[in-house]
Design an enzyme around this catalytic site. Structure first.
Site, short mmCIF file in Angstrom:
data_model
loop_
_atom_site.label_atom_id
_atom_site.label_comp_id
_atom_site.label_asym_id
_atom_site.label_seq_id
_atom_site.Cartn_x
_atom_site.Cartn_y
_atom_site.Cartn_z
N LYS A 112 0.82 -1.22 0.00
CA LYS A 112 0.00 0.00 0.00
C LYS A 112 0.85 1.27 0.00
CE LYS A 112 -4.12 -2.03 1.91
NZ LYS A 112 -4.62 -2.55 3.18
N LYS A 193 -5.70 -10.15 -5.56
CA LYS A 193 -6.95 -10.49 -4.85
C LYS A 193 -8.10 -9.56 -5.24
CE LYS A 193 -7.02 -7.85 -0.60
NZ LYS A 193 -7.45 -7.73 0.76
N LYS A 196 -12.09 -4.65 -2.25
CA LYS A 196 -13.07 -3.57 -2.25
C LYS A 196 -12.41 -2.20 -2.29
CE LYS A 196 -13.92 -4.40 2.58
NZ LYS A 196 -12.58 -4.13 3.09
P1 TYM Z 1 -10.84 -6.47 4.78
O1 TYM Z 1 -11.84 -5.42 5.05
O2 TYM Z 1 -9.84 -6.22 3.71
O3 TYM Z 1 -11.55 -7.83 4.45
C1 TYM Z 1 -12.53 -8.42 5.30
C2 TYM Z 1 -12.35 -9.94 5.30
O4 TYM Z 1 -12.49 -10.44 3.96
C3 TYM Z 1 -11.34 -11.19 3.60
N1 TYM Z 1 -11.07 -10.97 2.17
C4 TYM Z 1 -11.01 -11.93 1.25
N2 TYM Z 1 -11.15 -13.26 1.34
C5 TYM Z 1 -11.03 -13.97 0.19
N3 TYM Z 1 -10.77 -13.42 -1.00
C6 TYM Z 1 -10.62 -12.08 -1.14
N4 TYM Z 1 -10.39 -11.57 -2.32
C7 TYM Z 1 -10.74 -11.27 0.03
N5 TYM Z 1 -10.66 -9.94 0.26
C8 TYM Z 1 -10.86 -9.78 1.58
C9 TYM Z 1 -10.23 -10.64 4.47
O5 TYM Z 1 -9.19 -11.58 4.65
C10 TYM Z 1 -10.95 -10.36 5.76
O6 TYM Z 1 -11.06 -11.52 6.55
N6 TYM Z 1 -7.57 -5.68 8.41
C11 TYM Z 1 -8.84 -6.32 8.11
C12 TYM Z 1 -9.98 -5.80 8.94
C13 TYM Z 1 -9.76 -5.93 10.40
C14 TYM Z 1 -9.73 -7.13 11.15
C15 TYM Z 1 -9.51 -6.73 12.48
C16 TYM Z 1 -9.91 -8.47 10.81
C17 TYM Z 1 -9.55 -4.90 11.26
N7 TYM Z 1 -9.42 -5.39 12.52
C18 TYM Z 1 -9.44 -7.69 13.53
C19 TYM Z 1 -9.81 -9.41 11.83
C20 TYM Z 1 -9.59 -9.03 13.15
C21 TYM Z 1 -9.18 -6.02 6.66
O7 TYM Z 1 -8.73 -5.08 6.12
O8 TYM Z 1 -10.09 -6.85 6.11
#
Ligand code: TYM
Length: 328
Positions: A112, A193, A196
């Site tokens: 990023k 990947k 969003k």
């Molecule tokens: P985020 O918002 O990017 O994504 C949310 C969840 O979706 C999963 N994910 C995917 N799984 C499969 N294929 C994909 N293309 C894909 N894109 C996203 C992510 O692995 C995630 O599980 N940092 C985290 C948010 C967060 C968090 C936390 C998660 C903040 N605090 C504490 C767990 C525990 C994030 O950016 O996820």
């Protein structure tokens, strides 16, 4: 005994099919057996350049999608991270036991930060805030996609480090990853990947996309110059990604899927994937639209959710402060 589960998504954009398959659909099942907390990580969204209106509408939309996908406020806690100041407070305390070296090694940060004019300190701190989210609630299980594995490892290391230095304080959390579909790829660029947070969504299926748009995006999905439908992510990333989507949504294993598509062409694969995606998302979209036109319900659910866990978070902060020698 029930385990404590915590997970989150950040409202940097609208949820994608990747989030659904890799995350939310699985969370729905897990809420049945665990004490679950599903957070909308709005503070994490501030690490990208996002305007207030967009953040607000994404924050409603992510919660509306949680609810539409079956996360149930009667069974689990749903809330916004910024409602509970203890997240930010614990983040600072975590910062002070994290080395610059280990934080600099986070691949999500490196990706990023690359080629940006301005990289915020918040972006660098992102994994420590995520560790704080998890560790505040004595979390045993963290269901996440593969892309979050390194962040979870850091959270585990920080918990262990803290416990060793100050005495038993944090539960060391465990990541829970799905076998198939733990990572869904961009349809236009199937080695990247589905995300969003992209500016261009032509390769991302958003949960809110219209039927026509879903058809169009899958039809244009990148494949390869062969014609055989075979699961081979290395050499056939586009086709394998479509097969993964199909396998997860139809609940078939990959062997069955390969057999089903034997002798068929890519057009047939795309047609089947389109049908199952539309069938899966239609009921989700109906509920999503309901919540988006009743945002007062969303606010009420989040307020109730936050009140249920506020005290637990505050007590953890008190304990941590006391262990670290802070007077409060
Ligand atoms: P985020 O918002 O990017 O994504 C949310 C969840 O979706 C999963 N994910 C995917 N799984 C499969 N294929 C994909 N293309 C894909 N894109 C996203 C992510 O692995 C995630 O599980 N940092 C985290 C948010 C967060 C968090 C936390 C998660 C903040 N605090 C504490 C767990 C525990 C994030 O950016 O996820």
């Amino acid at each position: 005994m029930k385990k404590n589960l915590f997970t989150a998504a950040k409202p940097t954009g609208r949820l994608t099919l990747g989030n659904y398959i890799g995350a939310v659909d699985n969370w729905k099942k897990m809420q049945e057996e665990n004490n679950s907390i599903f957070c909308v990580a709005d503070l994490h969204s501030l690490t990208v350049n996002i305007d207030p209106q967009e953040l607000r509408s994404n924050s409603y939309a992510v919660m509306a999608n949680y609810l539409a996908c079956g996360l149930d406020p009667k069974k689990a806690v749903l809330y916004y991270q910024s409602q509970i100041p203890a997240h930010s407070e614990l983040c600072w305390l975590m910062d002070c036991i994290t080395s610059m070296g280990e934080a600099s090694r986070m691949t999500a940060y490196k990706e990023k930060a690359a080629n940006k004019n301005m990289v915020s300190v918040g972006l660098f701190n992102y994994p420590m805030l995520m560790a704080a989210d998890i560790l505040l609630y004595d979390t045993d299980l963290v269901p996440i996609g593969e892309d979050q594995r390194q962040h979870l490892e850091l959270a585990r290391n920080l918990a262990i480090r803290f416990n060793n230095k100050y005495g038993e304080t944090f539960v060391v959390p465990q990541g829970v990853y799905q076998k198939v579909g733990a990572k869904i790829y961009n349809l236009q660029n199937p080695t990247k990947k589905m995300s969003k947070s992209d500016f261009d969504n032509s390769g991302n299926i958003l949960l809110e996309d219209s039927i026509d748009l879903i058809k169009q995006k899958i039809k244009r999905a990148v494949t390869d110059s062969e014609s055989e439908i075979r699961f081979d992510p290395q050499n056939k990333p586009g086709v394998s990604n479509l097969m993964s989507i199909y396998a997860v949504l139809t609940k078939k294993d990959m062997k069955e899927v390969e057999k089903f598509f034997e002798g068929k062409n890519y057009g047939a694969l795309k047609g089947e994937v389109t049908d199952i995606v539309i069938e899966t998302l239609a009921p989700v979209q109906e509920k999503f639209n309901y919540f988006m036109s009743n945002t007062d319900e969303i606010i009420k659910i989040a307020q109730d959710g936050a009140e249920k866990i506020r005290e637990k978070a505050e007590n953890k902060i008190k304990l941590v402060k006391q262990k670290m020698g802070l007077i409060f």
